[in-house]
Design an enzyme around this catalytic site. Structure first.
Site, mmCIF file in Angstrom:
data_model
loop_
_atom_site.group_PDB
_atom_site.id
_atom_site.type_symbol
_atom_site.label_atom_id
_atom_site.label_comp_id
_atom_site.label_asym_id
_atom_site.label_seq_id
_atom_site.Cartn_x
_atom_site.Cartn_y
_atom_site.Cartn_z
ATOM 1 N N GLY A 503 78.507 -5.551 23.819
ATOM 2 C CA GLY A 503 77.439 -6.736 23.594
ATOM 3 C C GLY A 503 76.696 -5.988 23.779
ATOM 4 N N GLY A 505 75.684 -2.259 24.043
ATOM 5 C CA GLY A 505 75.172 -1.232 23.677
ATOM 6 C C GLY A 505 76.388 -0.833 23.275
ATOM 7 N N LYS A 521 76.324 5.493 28.230
ATOM 8 C CA LYS A 521 76.042 3.966 27.814
ATOM 9 C C LYS A 521 74.484 4.171 27.656
ATOM 10 C CE LYS A 521 75.966 -0.519 28.935
ATOM 11 N NZ LYS A 521 76.331 -1.342 30.587
ATOM 12 N N ASP A 618 81.902 -10.768 35.352
ATOM 13 C CA ASP A 618 83.031 -9.879 33.846
ATOM 14 C C ASP A 618 84.279 -8.978 34.808
ATOM 15 O OD1 ASP A 618 83.102 -10.181 32.012
ATOM 16 O OD2 ASP A 618 82.197 -8.161 30.854
#
Ligand SMILES: *[C@@H]1O[C@H](CO)[C@@H](O)[C@H](O)[C@H]1NC(C)=O
Ligand SMILES: *[C@@H]1O[C@H](CO)[C@@H](O)[C@H](O)[C@H]1NC(C)=O
Ligand SMILES: *[C@@H]1O[C@H](CO)[C@@H](O)[C@H](O)[C@H]1NC(C)=O
Ligand SMILES: *[C@@H]1O[C@H](CO)[C@@H](O)[C@H](O)[C@H]1NC(C)=O
Ligand SMILES: *[C@@H]1O[C@H](CO)[C@@H](O)[C@H](O)[C@H]1NC(C)=O
Ligand SMILES: *[C@@H]1O[C@H](CO)[C@@H](O)[C@H](O)[C@H]1NC(C)=O
Length: 811
Positions: A503, A505, A521, A618
């Site tokens: 979400g 990248g 990233k 997460d």
């Protein structure tokens, strides 16, 4: 029947009645001699002559009529025995009960000695309560009763205490021995001074003591009442069900006992007695100390805060009788400004005859102010008073006989000097931090507290060895990568180099000019983060150095691009092994266990061992990367929340995370804390052990999640059935069971019930008692839609990304 042997020379009428009823009373000029008895109406008690034990002396006494073993409850002439069998008792013409040793004696051995008007007469009557009373005939007034002159036994209904109006003090005194009812050394009385107490004395020395009034009634066998008013102060008890016999006695060895008669085996049984334990003995630990029940090899005495042993040598030899003295007495700092108080919890309050009641309605603060005013006040306490709410008690003498006891206990506030006050505050600040979670979860607080405490000590010891942390201060200096370098390394972001997409990248594999592989990233431009913010965040992430975290090497911010350059991990993410039919075989039980522990340590580092407190938000198997040796590394801090200072909890309107890994309080209310990560960790743990994804059905009816399924099996004691069948039998069932139990603890519905990561790491790494899990959250699944979809909810509007958010270097 002994009643039939009654000898009543002065009344033909009475003689007549005596053949069909037992007599319970004695009228003027009626006599009781050897062999005669009065028996109360219900046959409970008898009055007559007896000899105690092996003695041949005769005494007039009252005993239980129904108890075969002669049990005397009252003696008239206890100090003046009658020799021989010529004694007799009668009611004289002036209305008094008089006992003579023999006919020739001019002086009575014993007499009730009350003054009665001449023209009135009296009768004596033995009641079923065991009370012998003298009643005036005309007015029916009781002018004398044996209950006012107790010997060594307190019967139900007998008052112990002071009648200020009549000037009667009722207290028990022991017999001298089993053979001699004469007044012995031991007594039981109410000390009415200060806050009243019931005290057993040896002579004038207290040997054991009740807690100060007010007493909390806790005995089921009898009910007690305490009365304290200007006229009287007394304690009395009643036995609600008078089908059994109960008596309280001070025996000739100084023991205070509550005894009950057991019909079945025909014996008196000790229901309660004192002193028995060390702390029952009055002042065992001297002044300014506490006594705690200890076993034989331990020493139960401890000085109050701000005090130290008076005789350290004796003290260390376990003789506490010297007590304690104030520390730093020589410095003049004591009580300069009143200083302060330290709370000593759950104690039976000290000897209180010199304690002052200040005000029955004082608040704790007001009570403290009152004590603070006068440096002679050594302590204060707030006491609940039935019907009056609260009272404030101030002590103006040395503090003696404080013992720890769960019943009848209060908190005592002890005056300390400024130094002690600071010291205590500092200590309580430290422990507050450590026990934060324990306080939040009172139900299982104690076990978590203990586990956390052990874990804390254990972990600190390990951390000292430096095994956990990659201590390399220079590594926090991040490399700045030019855009051209990155472009070259990724072959201009060639799709062939792409490892994954999230979400926030895409992630590319890169090969630097020096031959080093990196993962890059590349944040999508829509992330909308400013350059400064981005740099700040980069610096924060760069400071995190732990072998179970993916390492950030550098960053790039140029031409609107924002990129993070991480170490490259050749193996993929954990889920690509775990949920793949063939690759999962590479994860044997040992590996899985090591992975679980590694992840736990990584999260622990984020939560409390790095300089910041970080909630990842997460955690899931696809965010756990494995290095060449299959060591787990937590990645993707894209949603991580950094807490500063003491904050431990936050709330967001923007709920981001992945279904199945998020705890209920986060999904529903947006509340997140370290315990949210604990929940996610629990899900991962169960997934690793079972090789199953949480977001699948594991039963159709009802449709259970993995959590629900494990919970069902756990409750049926079949938890091991969940273990990944690809492990065949090659695992340690105890280890596996422990993991499942810890997993279930982590996914408990109530966040406060979940353990901290510290406790988790400790439980995983040590043999320790593990609490039983309560029901977890999310047992059932509503639908099988979007099983792996990340959630991004803001202000109630949902937007679901197709792929889980921001995967770095996963593929
Ligand atoms: C009791 O005895 C005394 C002396 O014997 C006598 O004077 C008195 O009248 C008697 N009283 C009664 C009520 O019998
Ligand atoms: C009876 O009481 C009086 C005073 O009330 C006292 O002088 C006397 O000694 C007492 N007699 C006995 C036998 O106790
Ligand atoms: C008892 O005697 C007193 C005087 O000795 C007298 O005043 C009183 O009335 C008498 N009481 C009765 C009930 O006879
Ligand atoms: C009672 O006091 C006496 C004399 O002080 C002492 O010898 C005795 O041991 C004490 N007994 C108890 C049970 O305290
Ligand atoms: C402090 O209390 C003691 C004991 O009650 C008393 O004698 C003394 O006068 C009090 N001092 C002050 C300043 O109130
Ligand atoms: C204890 O903590 C409080 C608030 O966190 C702080 O104000 C106080 O100074 C601390 N006390 C000590 C002695 O560290």
């Amino acid at each position: 029947m002994e009643a039939e042997k009654l000898f009543l020379p002065f009344s033909l009428l009475m003689l007549h009645f005596s053949s069909c009823t037992s007599l319970d009373s004695l009228k003027t000029n009626q006599t009781i001699k050897e062999g005669d008895v009065l028996i109360s109406k219900g046959n409970n008690f008898a009055l007559g002559f007896f000899s105690p034990g092996s003695s041949s002396n005769r005494y007039l006494g009252i005993w239980y009529h129904k108890v075969p073993e002669q049990t005397v409850v009252w003696v008239a002439n206890r100090n003046d025995p009658i020799i021989g069998s010529s004694g007799f008792l009668f009611v004289d013409q002036y209305g008094n009960l008089v006992l003579y040793g023999n006919d020739d004696q001019k002086l009575p051995v014993w007499s009730t000695n009350v003054s009665v008007e001449e023209n009135d007469t009296c009768a004596a009557q033995l009641l079923d309560s065991g009370n012998l009373i003298l009643v005036r005939k005309r007015s029916r007034k009781t002018v004398w009763q044996s209950f006012d002159y107790p010997t060594n036994i307190l019967l139900p209904g007998m008052k112990l205490g002071l009648d200020r109006k009549l000037g009667i003090d009722r207290f028990l005194t022991s017999w001298r021995s089993a053979d001699d009812p004469g007044i012995g050394d031991f007594s039981l009385m109410i000390n009415p001074n200060g806050s009243p107490q019931i005290i057993v004395y040896n002579g004038t020395e207290p040997i054991s003591r009740s807690p100060p009034w007010p007493w909390r009634s806790q005995m089921g066998l009898y009910e007690s009442t305490f009365v304290n008013d200007p006229d009287e102060i007394y304690w009395v008890y009643t036995v609600p069900d008078d089908s059994y016999l109960l008596r309280i006695i001070v025996d000739h060895s100084g023991l205070l006992k509550v005894l009950t008669w057991r019909e079945s085996d025909g014996q008196w049984k000790d229901y309660w007695k004192a002193p028995v334990f060390q702390c029952d003995y009055y002042g065992l630990c001297g002044a300014y100390s506490t006594c705690e029940l200890a076993n034989l090899n331990e020493f139960g005495c401890a000085c109050l805060p701000g005090f130290e042993p008076k005789y350290p040598l004796e003290w260390s030899a376990r003789d506490g009788s010297g007590g304690c003295v104030r520390k730093r007495l020589q410095t003049s700092s004591f009580c300069q400004h009143g200083e302060g108080f330290v709370k000593v919890e759950n104690v039976v309050l000290p000897e209180s005859s010199a304690a002052a009641w200040v005000d029955m309605s004082k608040s704790r603060a007001a009570c403290e102010v009152e004590c603070k005013r006068n440096c002679s006040c050594s302590a204060y306490a707030i006491i609940g008073i039935p019907g009056k709410n609260y009272g404030c008690l101030n002590w103006y003498k040395e503090l003696v006989d404080i013992r720890y006891d769960r019943s009848n206990s209060y908190d005592l506030y002890v005056r300390v000097d400024a130094y002690e006050l600071d010291d205590t505050k500092r200590k309580s600040n430290d422990s507050r931090e450590k026990t934060m979670q324990a306080v939040l979860a009172p139900s299982i607080a104690l076990s978590w507290f203990l586990i956390s405490l052990f874990a804390y000590l254990w972990f600190k010891k390990r951390a000292k060895k430096g095994s956990e942390l990659q201590v390399n201060s220079t590594s926090t200096e991040l490399e700045y990568f030019k855009l051209s370098t990155v472009t070259a390394a990724t072959n201009n972001f060639s799709p062939a180099n792409k490892l994954g997409q999230g979400g926030f990248g895409s992630v590319y594999k890169g090969l630097l000019a020096n031959g080093k592989e990196v993962a890059i990233k590349r944040l999508s431009r829509s992330s909308g983060q400013g350059t400064e913010e981005f740099k700040n965040e980069v610096m924060v992430i760069a400071m995190l150095q732990h072998r179970n975290l993916v390492k950030l090497l550098g960053y790039c911010t140029q031409d609107g691009e924002q990129m993070l350059i991480y170490e490259y991990l050749p193996n993929k993410s954990l889920d690509s092994f775990l949920f793949d039919e063939s690759r999962r075989l590479l994860l044997d039980w040992r590996k899985r266990f090591d992975i679980i522990v590694g992840i736990a340590r990584g999260i622990l580092y984020l939560h409390q061992d790095s300089r910041l407190r970080i909630i990842h938000r997460d955690l899931k198997c696809s965010n756990i990367l494995l290095d060449a040796d299959m060591n787990p590394k937590i990645s993707d801090f894209g949603m991580a929340k950094i807490f500063e200072g003491n904050r431990t909890e936050d709330r967001t309107r923007r709920v981001v995370g992945t279904y199945g890994y998020m705890p209920p309080e986060y999904v529903v209310f947006g509340n997140f804390s370290a315990k949210s990560d604990v929940f996610s960790f629990g899900v991962m743990l169960l997934e690793i052990a079972s090789g199953k994804k949480n977001n699948r059905f594991y039963q159709q009816n009802p449709p259970l999640t993995l959590i629900g399924y494990v919970w069902e099996l756990w409750r049926e004691d079949k938890a091991l059935e969940i273990v990944d069948p690809s492990l065949t039998e090659l695992y340690d069932p105890r280890d596996a069971l422990k993991c499942i139990q810890i997993g279930l603890l982590c996914v408990q519905e109530d966040a406060t019930d979940r353990p901290s990561m510290l406790a988790v790491v400790f439980m995983l790494s040590n043999e320790t008692e593990i609490p039983s899990p309560k029901q977890p959250a999310f047992l059932f699944r509503k639908s099988d839609n979007n099983p792996d979809i990340a959630l991004d909810v803001e202000d109630g509007q949902c937007s679901l990304n197709e792929v889980t958010i921001t995967e770095i270097a996963c593929r």
